[in-house]
Scaffold this motif. Structure first.
Motif, mmCIF file in Angstrom:
data_model
loop_
_atom_site.group_PDB
_atom_site.id
_atom_site.type_symbol
_atom_site.label_atom_id
_atom_site.label_comp_id
_atom_site.label_asym_id
_atom_site.label_seq_id
_atom_site.Cartn_x
_atom_site.Cartn_y
_atom_site.Cartn_z
ATOM 1 N N MET A 201 36.606 43.292 38.950
ATOM 2 C CA MET A 201 37.528 43.750 37.910
ATOM 3 C C MET A 201 37.574 45.274 37.850
ATOM 4 N N SER B 238 41.584 45.764 29.969
ATOM 5 C CA SER B 238 40.954 44.706 30.762
ATOM 6 C C SER B 238 39.438 44.800 30.764
ATOM 7 N N LYS C 191 37.552 44.490 28.350
ATOM 8 C CA LYS C 191 36.957 43.460 27.491
ATOM 9 C C LYS C 191 36.513 42.252 28.319
ATOM 10 N N TYR C 192 37.218 41.995 29.422
ATOM 11 C CA TYR C 192 36.835 40.882 30.291
ATOM 12 C C TYR C 192 35.583 41.225 31.099
ATOM 13 N N ILE D 203 32.846 40.331 28.760
ATOM 14 C CA ILE D 203 32.640 38.877 28.682
ATOM 15 C C ILE D 203 31.882 38.375 29.902
ATOM 16 N N VAL D 204 32.302 38.813 31.087
ATOM 17 C CA VAL D 204 31.694 38.330 32.323
ATOM 18 C C VAL D 204 30.212 38.682 32.396
#
Length: 312
Positions: free
Chosen positions: A272, A294, A296-297, A300-301
Motif C-alpha cells: 500500500m 489510504s 487508514k488501511y 488496519i492491516v
C-alpha cells in the motif's frame, strides 16, 4: 459574497461531501464539529492506529495477557477527543494563515462561524474529556500522555520556523505507539521505541503527500513544509521514509516475538505504501488527498497482522 460572509453551515472544501456532520448535526454544532474535524475522521484513525499497534505489540510480547480490547476502545475515544483538541488549537494559531489558503479559508474561525474565544473554550472542553480517558490508565502512561502535550502545543508553530514541521507532527501523532505499550506494561522497552520511530517516519511521509495540496499557497504565504523542501524529489524522499518506517516496524515486531504471520501479512501494508509513492501526482486534483486517506488501511492491516500473530 466574500468568504468572510459565508454561512456557518458552509462546507470546507477538503471535507468529504455528504458527511454525517453536514447531514445530521444541528446548525449550531456544525462549525464546532468542523473545528474538531468530525467531518474528516481520517485524522483520528491515523492517531488511533499507533495506539492499536502498541497494544498489539504488547499482546505479542506477552500472549497470556492478550490484547486489551477495552483499552483500545478508550484509546479510540481519546484519539477522537485529542485530535479534535489539536485541530482546534491549530486553527486558533493558524487563523491568519488559513485566510490566505484556498483550501482552508472556509474553516470556522477564518470564515467567522466561530470566534477565537469560543474555539478556545471548545478546546478546553475536549482536553478535559480527553484527560478523563487518560486517567483510566497506569501512572506511567498518564505521564507519557501529559508529556505528549508539549509536542501538540509546539507543532502549529513549526511551519513558520523549520522546513520539517511534518517531523514534529510525527513526534506527536506517533505517540500512541508508546501509550499503547505502556498501558499494558507500565514501562518502555526497545520494541515500542522502534515502533514509535518507524511511525514517525510514516507520518512524515504521508503528511508530505498531504502537503502537496497546498504547495503553491504555502509558497505564497511563506509556510514551510517537507513537500516544498523535497520539491521534485518528493517521490524518492517519501519512498525512503516509508522504507525506513517498514523496516523499523519489522524490527519492533521481531524484538517483541512476532514471527512469520506478522511478517507475511505486513507485506500488504508495504504494498500500500509503495502504491502511494508510485501513483502520487500533485498536478491531479484530489490525488494526494486520496493517497493520504489510504493510510487508514495501512493502520488496519498492521493491527490485524499483530493480532493474527498473537492468536497464532
Amino acid at each position: 459574497m466574500s468568504d468572510m460572509n459565508q454561512s456557518p453551515s458552509a462546507t470546507v472544501p477538503d471535507a468529504k461531501r455528504g458527511n454525517w456532520l453536514d447531514r445530521y448535526a444541528p446548525a449550531w454544532l456544525k462549525p464546532y464539529g468542523r473545528l474538531a474535524r468530525w467531518d474528516r475522521p481520517i485524522g483520528f484513525y491515523l492517531l488511533f492506529w499507533p495506539c492499536a499497534w502498541g497494544l498489539g505489540l504488547a499482546a505479542v510480547a506477552n500472549p497470556a495477557q492478550g490484547f486489551d480490547w477495552w483499552g483500545a476502545v478508550l484509546m479510540l475515544i481519546g484519539a477522537i477527543l485529542m485530535r479534535g483538541a489539536g485541530c482546534t488549537f491549530n486553527d486558533i494559531v493558524d487563523r491568519d494563515i488559513d485566510m490566505q489558503v484556498a483550501r482552508t479559508r472556509l474553516r470556522p474561525i477564518p470564515s467567522g462561524a466561530v470566534t477565537a474565544r469560543d474555539a478556545l473554550a471548545f478546546l478546553v472542553a475536549q482536553a478535559l474529556l480527553g484527560s478523563v480517558i487518560l486517567f483510566q490508565f497506569n501512572r506511567f502512561t498518564v505521564w507519557a500522555g501529559v508529556a505528549s502535550l508539549v509536542l501538540v502545543a509546539i507543532y502549529p508553530f513549526m511551519k513558520r520556523v523549520t522546513w520539517w514541521p511534518q517531523a514534529f507532527l510525527g513526534l506527536a501523532f506517533s505517540y500512541g505507539a508508546l501509550v499503547g505499550w505502556t498501558s499494558q506494561t507500565g514501562g518502555l522497552a526497545w520494541p515500542p521505541v522502534l515502533l514509535y520511530a518507524g511511525t514517525i517516519l510514516w507520518v512524515i511521509g504521508y503528511d508530505t503527500i498531504y502537503a502537496l495540496q497546498d504547495i503553491e499557497d504555502d509558497a505564497l504565504v511563506g509556510v514551510k513544509s517537507t513537500a516544498r523542501l523535497f520539491g521534485d524529489h518528493v517521490k524518492p524522499a517519501v519512498a525512503t521514509l516509508y522504507a525506513g518506517a517498514y523496516m523499523l516496524w519489522m524490527a519492533a515486531g521481531v524484538m517483541a516475538g512476532a514471527g512469520i504471520v506478522f511478517a507475511t501479512l505486513s507485506l500488504l501494508a508495504a504494498a500500500m505504501l509503495a502504491w502511494q509513492v508510485w501513483t502520487v501526482d500533485a498536478d491531479e486534483p484530489d490525488n494526494p488527498r486520496f493517497r493520504f486517506d489510504s493510510n487508514k488501511y495501512v493502520g488496519i492491516v498492521l493491527t490485524l497482522a499483530l493480532l493474527a500473530d498473537w492468536v497464532w
